[in-house]
Scaffold this active site. Structure first.
Site, short mmCIF file in Angstrom:
data_model
loop_
_atom_site.label_atom_id
_atom_site.label_comp_id
_atom_site.label_asym_id
_atom_site.label_seq_id
_atom_site.Cartn_x
_atom_site.Cartn_y
_atom_site.Cartn_z
N LYS A 1 3.93 6.28 7.77
CA LYS A 1 3.39 5.48 6.67
C LYS A 1 2.81 6.42 5.62
CE LYS A 1 0.18 1.63 5.76
NZ LYS A 1 -0.74 0.67 6.41
N VAL B 1 6.99 2.88 4.55
CA VAL B 1 7.06 3.24 5.96
C VAL B 1 8.46 3.75 6.26
CG1 VAL B 1 6.77 2.45 8.33
CG2 VAL B 1 5.36 1.47 6.51
N ASP C 1 -7.43 -9.91 9.77
CA ASP C 1 -6.23 -10.20 8.96
C ASP C 1 -5.03 -10.45 9.87
OD1 ASP C 1 -4.88 -10.66 6.61
OD2 ASP C 1 -4.37 -8.54 6.29
N MET D 1 0.81 -1.21 0.00
CA MET D 1 0.00 0.00 0.00
C MET D 1 0.84 1.26 0.00
SD MET D 1 -3.16 -0.80 2.53
CE MET D 1 -2.11 -0.67 3.96
N GLY D 2 2.01 1.20 0.60
CA GLY D 2 2.81 2.40 0.69
C GLY D 2 4.19 2.11 1.22
#
Length: 440
Positions: A18, A4, A112, A1-2
C-alpha cells in the site's frame, strides 16, 4: 488514500503493498492517522485481518506491506453476484465476529466496519483498514468518523464510543450481505435520521438470523451482544469445502497468486508506480514489486540492512526495509532470471551463408582492382592510362589543357591498389566470420 500493489517478499511470499498518494503524504494529520492505522493493525492477530509485514509511515511517500488475501471484498462480491444464502451468511457472520473479538481484545474499536473493508478468503473473511480505529481509552473523542449507512447511533449523535459501536455496524453488514437494508436507502441525512430514531425493518431475513441481527441493531449499546456471543450463535458445527457460493469461490481462484516463475519480469512504474498498489483495489496482480519497496520503478539496491522476514505477526518474517532517505529507489522484480535462448542450428547456417556471400562479393572486385592497379603501374612506364587511357588520349588530342598521360596513369594505379587492399581486408574479415559461424 493510495494504491495497492501485489508483491512478493524476498522469500517469494505474496503480499499487498500500500503506497499513500503524495497529496496525502504532505499532510501531517494524515501521516499521524496512517501511523495509528499501522500500530492498530499490528496489534490484531493476522488470522482475522491482513497482518502487517512491514511499514514506514515516515517515508516519502508512506507505505505499508500486509499479508496478501486472495479474494474480493464483500462489497465487490455482492455487487457482482448478489446476496448470499443463509448458510454462507452464518459463516460470514461467525468469521467477522471472531475478527471483532480479536480487535476488541487488542483494546481497539474499528469504527469503520463495512463491506468494502471485509475481504473474502477461502478460509474465511478478513477485516482490514484500521485507518480510523481508536484505542478504547481514546474513544471519548466525539469527532464523527465512519461511512454513512454503517455507523452506529452513538457515532451519529457524537456520544462516547464503546466496542458495541462495531457490533451495530456488524448487524448492518450482515443484513446488507443478505440483501436487506434495515433502515432503507436514500440521502445520508435521511438515512442517519432513521438509524438514530427508527427501528430496523428485517423483513426477508431467515428467522434465526433476523433475530441475531435485530439484537445487534439495538439503539442502546449495552443491549447488543458481544462478539463472543455472536460467535457462539453463528459458528457452524463443521466447516467442510467452500463456504462461499460457487461464483464467489471462482473469484478467489482467479485472484490466487501465481508462482514466482510465472510472474512477468517487469518493474512497476512509480508504484505500486508504484506499490502499482486510482481507486484503490485490494490487489492489482499485474504489477509485481518486492515487499518493502515503496517505488520499484528503479533498480538500485537498498542501502539499509536486511530486516527480518515476518509471517503475519511473527517477527521472523519481515522483509528488508527501504532506506527512508531515498524512498524513490527500490527493486521491482519477480521470479528467477530468464536464461537467454540459445541460437538454433538454422540460425547459424543462415548467418554463415550471408557472410560467405558478402565475402565473395567483396573479395572478387578487390582482387580485380589490385591486378588492374599493378598493370597500370607497368603501363605507366610504357605510356598510356589503363582503363582511362582512351579518355586521357582524347583529352590530350583536344588541347594543351588536358592532364598528362603519366599523371593520369599514376593516379589511377594508386587508387586501384588502395581500394583493392581495403576490399581485400574486409573480404578476409567476412570470410573468417563466416568460418566461425559454421563451427559448432
Amino acid at each position: 488514500m493510495g494504491e495497492v500493489f501485489f508483491g512478493l517478499t524476498p522469500g517469494g511470499r505474496p503480499v499487498a503493498v500500500k503506497l499513500i498518494h503524495q497529496v496525502h503524504a504532505t499532510n501531517p494529520e494524515f501521516r499521524r492517522r496512517f501511523r495509528s492505522e499501522i500500530e492498530a493493525a499490528r496489534k490484531v492477530n493476522g488470522l482475522h485481518t491482513a497482518g502487517v509485514v512491514d511499514a514506514d509511515p515516515a517515508a516519502d511517500p508512506p507505505w505499508m506491506v500486509t499479508a496478501f488475501i486472495a479474494g474480493p471484498s464483500l462489497e465487490r462480491a455482492l455487487a457482482e453476484h448478489g446476496p448470499f444464502p443463509d448458510a454462507t451468511l452464518r459463516v460470514l457472520g461467525a468469521g467477522i465476529a471472531e475478527a471483532l473479538e480479536a480487535i476488541h481484545e487488542a483494546g481497539l474499536i474499528h469504527r469503520d466496519l463495512k463491506p468494502s473493508n471485509i475481504l473474502l478468503g477461502a478460509d474465511g473473511p478478513r477485516v482490514i483498514d484500521f485507518g480510523i480505529a481508536r484505542a478504547t481509552d481514546a474513544s471519548q473523542a466525539t469527532a464523527m468518523a465512519g461511512t454513512p449507512g454503517f455507523m452506529s447511533p452513538e457515532i451519529l449523535t457524537g456520544e462516547s464510543l464503546t466496542p458495541a459501536a462495531d457490533i451495530f455496524a456488524f448487524g448492518l453488514v450482515l443484513a446488507h450481505a443478505a440483501g436487506v437494508r434495515p433502515f432503507g436507502e436514500g440521502p445520508q441525512p435521511a438515512l442517519s435520521y432513521r438509524i438514530v430514531h427508527q427501528e430496523p425493518s428485517l423483513a426477508g431475513l431467515e428467522h434465526g438470523l433476523g433475530e441475531i441481527i435485530g439484537r445487534c441493531l439495538a439503539k442502546s449499546p449495552t443491549a447488543r451482544p458481544t462478539p463472543a456471543q455472536l460467535l457462539q450463535e453463528l459458528a457452524p458445527s463443521i466447516l467442510g469445502g467452500s463456504w462461499l457460493p460457487a461464483p464467489v469461490q471462482t473469484m478467489i481462484d482467479q485472484q490466487a497468486p501465481k508462482m514466482p516463475s510465472e510472474m512477468p519480469r517487469n518493474s512497476a512504474d512509480a508504484v505500486a508506480g508504484s506499490p502499482a498498489l486510482a481507486s484503490p483495489a485490494p490487489v492489482v496482480p499485474e504489477r509485481v514489486v518486492e515487499a518493502g519497496s515503496p517505488n520499484p520503478g528503479h533498480a538500485e539496491p537498498r542501502k539499509s540492512p536486511p530486516a527480518r522476514a515476518e509471517s503475519r505477526k511473527s517477527p521472523s518474517a519481515r522483509p528488508r526495509k527501504p532506506a527512508p532517505k531515498n524512498p524513490q529507489r527500490a527493486r521491482g522484480t519477480a521470479g528467477p532470471p530468464v536464461a537467454q535462448r540459445p541460437q538454433s542450428g538454422q540460425g547459424k547456417e543462415w548467418r554463415f551463408r550471408v557472410l560467405s556471400l558478402l565475402a565473395i562479393v567483396v573479395l572478387v572486385p578487390s582482387l580485380a582492382m589490385l591486378v588492374l592497379g599493378a598493370a597500370e603501374g607497368v603501363q605507366q612506364v610504357q605510356g598510356g592510362c589503363s582503363l582511362f587511357a582512351a579518355r586521357a588520349n582524347a583529352a590530350e588530342a583536344a588541347g594543351p589543357t588536358a592532364p598528362p598521360l603519366a599523371a593520369c596513369a599514376e593516379s589511377n594505379s594508386a587508387a586501384e591498389i588502395l581500394l583493392g587492399v581495403l576490399g581485400l581486408g574486409i573480404g578476409v574479415s567476412l570470410a573468417v566470420g563466416a568460418r566461425n559461424r559454421r563451427q559448432p
